[in-house]
Write a protein that holds these residues in place. Sequence first.
Motif, short mmCIF file in Angstrom:
data_model
loop_
_atom_site.label_atom_id
_atom_site.label_comp_id
_atom_site.label_asym_id
_atom_site.label_seq_id
_atom_site.Cartn_x
_atom_site.Cartn_y
_atom_site.Cartn_z
N VAL A 4 4.11 19.65 4.86
CA VAL A 4 4.82 18.57 5.53
C VAL A 4 6.20 18.40 4.91
O VAL A 4 6.32 18.36 3.68
N ASN A 51 -5.82 18.03 14.57
CA ASN A 51 -5.16 16.89 15.17
C ASN A 51 -5.29 15.64 14.32
O ASN A 51 -4.34 14.84 14.20
N TRP A 86 -5.53 15.53 11.11
CA TRP A 86 -4.63 15.64 9.96
C TRP A 86 -3.19 15.34 10.39
O TRP A 86 -2.46 14.66 9.66
N ILE A 87 -2.77 15.81 11.55
CA ILE A 87 -1.41 15.55 12.03
C ILE A 87 -1.20 14.06 12.26
O ILE A 87 -0.12 13.52 11.99
N GLU A 88 -2.24 13.38 12.74
CA GLU A 88 -2.11 11.94 12.93
C GLU A 88 -1.76 11.23 11.62
O GLU A 88 -1.02 10.27 11.59
N PRO A 118 -1.74 22.98 4.30
CA PRO A 118 -0.89 21.95 4.91
C PRO A 118 0.50 21.94 4.30
O PRO A 118 0.67 22.11 3.09
N PRO A 138 3.33 20.32 10.97
CA PRO A 138 3.46 19.47 12.16
C PRO A 138 4.87 19.49 12.72
O PRO A 138 5.84 19.76 12.01
#
Length: 267
Positions: free
Chosen positions: A229, A263, A265-267, A227, A119
């Motif tokens: 982060v 989207n 998952w990014i939230e 993923p 992200p």
Amino acid sequence: MLSRLFSPPAVALLWLLHFLPLRILAFLGRGLGRLLYYLARRRRMIATVNLAWCFPELNEAQRIQLAKANFEALGRSILDRGIIWWGSRERILRLIKVDGEEKLHALLAAKRPIILLVPHFFGLDAGAMAMSMRFDVVTIYAPQRNAVFERVFYKGRRRFGNQLMLTRQDGARATVKAMKSGRPFYYLPDLNYRRRDSIFVPFFGIQTATISGLSRLSKAAGAAVVPCVTRMLPGGQGYRVEIGDPWADFPTDDVVADTTRMNAWIE
């Protein structure tokens, strides 16, 4: 906004500041962010409008507090780039910790192409440096109009290993080829790039133009989507990169559903 901040004197100052202890640099960065909150009127307006749309349950004072915290994180990320671009390998390894690196080694040993889904958070440059110190990766970047920023940014991203930096003009085929050759793809999904490449899917409950590149690239390369982060830790604690488990059921035959999942998952 970032490229406008990097004039030659600003770059020289950033280089000098990177010798400071991280806790002092973090304090100065938060101060820079508070200053930018008041000076960058357009960016402040965009932040407050977005927060109002995405978090309608919050009152105005709470949204202003979030916006100020966001700008403080921005200011800190700007000054921390000095360490990322010029700090020693040993200092960067102390600054950025990585959890889950073994998952990528297992995929590479199985000769599986990898897409790191990253992200657009303020720690993305720290995460990119952590990955480039461990793997030869491929990434797509946008050349900067500011020649000073472009030179420093490009050189900084390629400090370690044999990193491949493509532009959008190189096309998806070059990215797929790089993944199939064993380079993890450090992928930063854009929420709104060009209308002809975008679809509208929910983002914080709002129909938002989002590119569907993740699904298409994963399918074309047969790549595992992993993923990734990078979290900015409080004070002088640095950053932590968290590598998740590969998405076992991605992509599907439904690009809209795939992009909605991204989207969410990014939230």
